[in-house]
Design a protein around this motif. Structure first.
Motif, mmCIF file in Angstrom:
data_model
loop_
_atom_site.group_PDB
_atom_site.id
_atom_site.type_symbol
_atom_site.label_atom_id
_atom_site.label_comp_id
_atom_site.label_asym_id
_atom_site.label_seq_id
_atom_site.Cartn_x
_atom_site.Cartn_y
_atom_site.Cartn_z
ATOM 1 N N VAL A 153 13.021 6.528 -10.300
ATOM 2 C CA VAL A 153 11.743 5.844 -9.980
ATOM 3 C C VAL A 153 11.574 4.451 -10.884
ATOM 4 C CG1 VAL A 153 9.320 6.371 -9.989
ATOM 5 C CG2 VAL A 153 10.854 8.059 -9.227
ATOM 6 N N GLU A 154 11.351 3.529 -10.409
ATOM 7 C CA GLU A 154 11.102 2.255 -11.152
ATOM 8 C C GLU A 154 9.678 1.602 -10.877
ATOM 9 O OE1 GLU A 154 12.059 -2.651 -10.820
ATOM 10 O OE2 GLU A 154 13.746 -1.000 -10.406
ATOM 11 N N ARG A 155 8.735 2.064 -11.739
ATOM 12 C CA ARG A 155 7.355 1.802 -11.703
ATOM 13 C C ARG A 155 6.852 0.871 -12.509
ATOM 14 N NH1 ARG A 155 4.203 5.652 -10.876
ATOM 15 N NH2 ARG A 155 5.491 7.398 -10.166
ATOM 16 N N LYS A 156 7.461 -0.108 -13.125
ATOM 17 C CA LYS A 156 6.989 -0.959 -14.201
ATOM 18 C C LYS A 156 6.143 -2.017 -13.668
ATOM 19 C CE LYS A 156 11.066 -3.978 -14.341
ATOM 20 N NZ LYS A 156 12.413 -3.082 -13.850
ATOM 21 N N ASN A 157 6.279 -2.106 -12.207
ATOM 22 C CA ASN A 157 5.180 -3.191 -11.451
ATOM 23 C C ASN A 157 4.196 -2.569 -10.592
ATOM 24 O OD1 ASN A 157 6.997 -5.562 -12.326
ATOM 25 N ND2 ASN A 157 8.353 -4.786 -10.799
ATOM 26 N N TYR A 158 3.904 -1.407 -11.203
ATOM 27 C CA TYR A 158 2.970 -0.572 -10.230
ATOM 28 C C TYR A 158 1.510 -0.209 -11.200
ATOM 29 C CZ TYR A 158 0.968 2.604 -6.710
ATOM 30 O OH TYR A 158 0.020 2.821 -5.882
ATOM 31 N N LYS A 159 0.480 -0.287 -10.840
ATOM 32 C CA LYS A 159 -0.688 0.170 -11.503
ATOM 33 C C LYS A 159 -1.638 1.038 -10.745
ATOM 34 C CE LYS A 159 -0.202 -2.938 -14.858
ATOM 35 N NZ LYS A 159 1.469 -3.058 -14.823
ATOM 36 N N GLY A 160 -1.159 1.640 -9.731
ATOM 37 C CA GLY A 160 -1.923 2.728 -8.862
ATOM 38 C C GLY A 160 -1.837 3.965 -9.339
ATOM 39 N N VAL A 161 -2.452 4.904 -8.773
ATOM 40 C CA VAL A 161 -2.565 6.389 -9.122
ATOM 41 C C VAL A 161 -1.095 7.464 -9.300
ATOM 42 C CG1 VAL A 161 -3.072 7.277 -6.849
ATOM 43 C CG2 VAL A 161 -3.865 8.353 -9.021
ATOM 44 N N PHE A 162 -0.483 7.032 -8.400
ATOM 45 C CA PHE A 162 1.111 7.622 -8.217
ATOM 46 C C PHE A 162 2.153 6.587 -7.817
ATOM 47 C CE2 PHE A 162 4.040 10.677 -6.084
ATOM 48 C CZ PHE A 162 4.623 10.882 -7.309
ATOM 49 N N MET A 163 1.918 6.375 -6.457
ATOM 50 C CA MET A 163 2.709 5.473 -5.778
ATOM 51 C C MET A 163 2.312 4.952 -4.328
ATOM 52 S SD MET A 163 6.451 7.129 -4.594
ATOM 53 C CE MET A 163 6.859 7.941 -6.609
ATOM 54 N N PRO A 164 2.816 4.019 -3.958
ATOM 55 C CA PRO A 164 2.504 3.574 -2.721
ATOM 56 C C PRO A 164 2.518 4.799 -1.541
ATOM 57 C CG PRO A 164 3.481 1.673 -3.501
ATOM 58 C CD PRO A 164 3.766 3.110 -4.423
ATOM 59 N N GLY A 165 1.225 4.850 -0.627
ATOM 60 C CA GLY A 165 1.324 6.167 0.353
ATOM 61 C C GLY A 165 0.387 7.119 0.005
ATOM 62 N N PHE A 166 0.005 7.004 -1.502
ATOM 63 C CA PHE A 166 -0.846 8.141 -2.025
ATOM 64 C C PHE A 166 -2.239 7.520 -2.215
ATOM 65 C CE2 PHE A 166 3.222 9.977 -2.550
ATOM 66 C CZ PHE A 166 3.105 11.281 -2.465
ATOM 67 N N LYS A 167 -3.182 8.394 -2.196
ATOM 68 C CA LYS A 167 -4.650 8.156 -2.512
ATOM 69 C C LYS A 167 -5.112 8.900 -3.602
ATOM 70 C CE LYS A 167 -7.383 11.018 0.542
ATOM 71 N NZ LYS A 167 -8.455 10.992 1.355
#
Length: 379
Positions: A153-167
């Motif tokens: 899992v590479e998430r350095k470009n993500y600021k959301g709650v877990f990952m895309p597809g989740f709310k």
């Protein structure tokens, strides 16, 4: 998930590890379960995990539902199928509830995939990037023992709650945390004569090094035995002990696991705490059941381990085991299986300097497990 500075991420404490990936920590552990809604309630109520994110019909996912829970740096994903057939149902039918994915946090999921597959890892998922309004996450994956997967899992470009597809999942019901901090280690059970094969896999394919090994002289009782080697990545954040059965007079816990899980899989997850007395007290009050340790274990334990900071009385009352190595001591306790099948369980561990795994407790621990096996009629 907390982020650290690069220098911290890459600090090497296991010099023998090649560490070419490198791994930054455990990102999440995903369990395939028969009823994710009820499992989520259990991990909230009994274990103090906090609701984080959700995916399902309401987010456009048609075949499954997933609940994400977190406590400090420990993140669980509980996933159930929404329709009959398919690989999630097949996994639950074969194994019962159990760990499907051990996801590893990396700086570069594409590089991690390339480095591991070129060294012989079987591909599960080629690198893909998923995006939403909060950024993007890049994922890739390989197979490991049994039907278990490693997802990078590479998430350095993500600021959301877990990952895309989740709310965000923010129910009214929330519980207090119980002081669990991070995953200390995760143990895999493999079949007869498979331990060395999988240790070589982690060394060759993922750049791990062997920290320690135990043979059946170390881990045995009158009735049962097993063998184990501990593999670690370079920064020590990922430690995977690998167990295999050894010949004994009766059926060992590893054989029992493999019989009921129908193959190799994750046997237990060790969760670290800074105050094991407080954590275990809360877990017991919430209904978590632990292995019984006979009171006579405590008669000479301080002769063996020396001076400790804690009073012995509450440790004895809770059944907490104590062991010492050259660097300090540790306190540990094991739950009974948390599923109907006698497969997966949890360990609660507090390290006071010790970097080992409780070798001095193996006999007491195994005898406690054998008492449970005897009640189940599987010894």
């Amino acid at each position: 998930m907390a982020t650290d500075t690069t220098s911290q991420q890459l600090e090497k404490i296991v010099p023998e590890a090649e560490d070419f990936l490198p791994l930054l920590g455990t990102d999440y552990v995903e369990l395939y379960v028969g009823n994710a809604k009820q499992a989520a309630h259990y991990y909230q109520s009994a274990w103090g995990f906090q609701p984080v994110a959700y995916a399902g019909l309401e987010t456009g996912v048609k075949d499954r539902v997933s609940y994400v829970l977190q406590q400090d740096k420990i993140r669980l994903v509980l996933t159930s199928p929404l329709q009959s057939g398919g690989e999630i149902n097949q996994h639950i039918d074969a194994h019962g509830d159990g760990v499907k994915v051990v996801a590893l946090w990396v700086d570069d999921a594409t590089k991690s995939y390339q480095e591991t597959t070129k060294r012989g890892a079987k591909s599960y998922m080629e690198p893909k990037t998923v995006s939403d309004e909060n950024g993007s996450v890049t994922l890739s994956g390989i197979h490991t023992y049994g039907e278990t997967l490693h997802i990078f899992v590479e998430r350095k470009n993500y600021k959301g709650v877990f990952m895309p597809g989740f709310k965000p999942w923010n129910p009214d019901y929330k519980t207090e945390e119980v002081g669990l901090k991070y995953i200390d280690h995760m143990v895999g059970n493999v079949g007869w004569n498979e331990m060395n094969k999988w240790c070589e896999f982690y060394a060759k394919v993922m750049g791990f090094a062997q920290l320690i090994s135990f043979d059946d002289d170390d881990i045995s009782t009158e009735y049962t035995a097993l063998m184990s080697k501990v593999m670690s990545n370079g920064n020590g954040r990922i430690k995977f002990p690998i167990n295999e059965p050894a010949e004994g007079r009766k059926k060992s816990q590893i054989e029992e696991y493999i019989d009921f899980y129908n193959g190799a899989g994750v046997q237990h997850i060790a969760l670290a705490t800074d105050n094991i007395i407080e954590t275990v007290t809360q877990l017991k009050n919430r209904g978590v059941e632990f292995l019984y340790v006979p009171e006579n274990y405590y008669d000479d334990v301080l002769d063996r381990v020396g001076k400790i900071d804690e009073d012995l009385a509450p440790l004895k009352e809770l059944g907490i085991l104590i062991d010492r190595d050259e660097e300090g001591y540790l306190l540990q306790l094991f739950t009974k299986p948390v599923l109907d099948r006698p497969t997966m369980f949890f360990e609660i561990i507090q390290r006071k300097g010790a970097q080992s795994f409780g070798k001095g407790n193996f006999k007491a621990l195994f005898e406690a497990i054998e008492r449970e096996q005897e009640m189940r009629g599987t010894l």
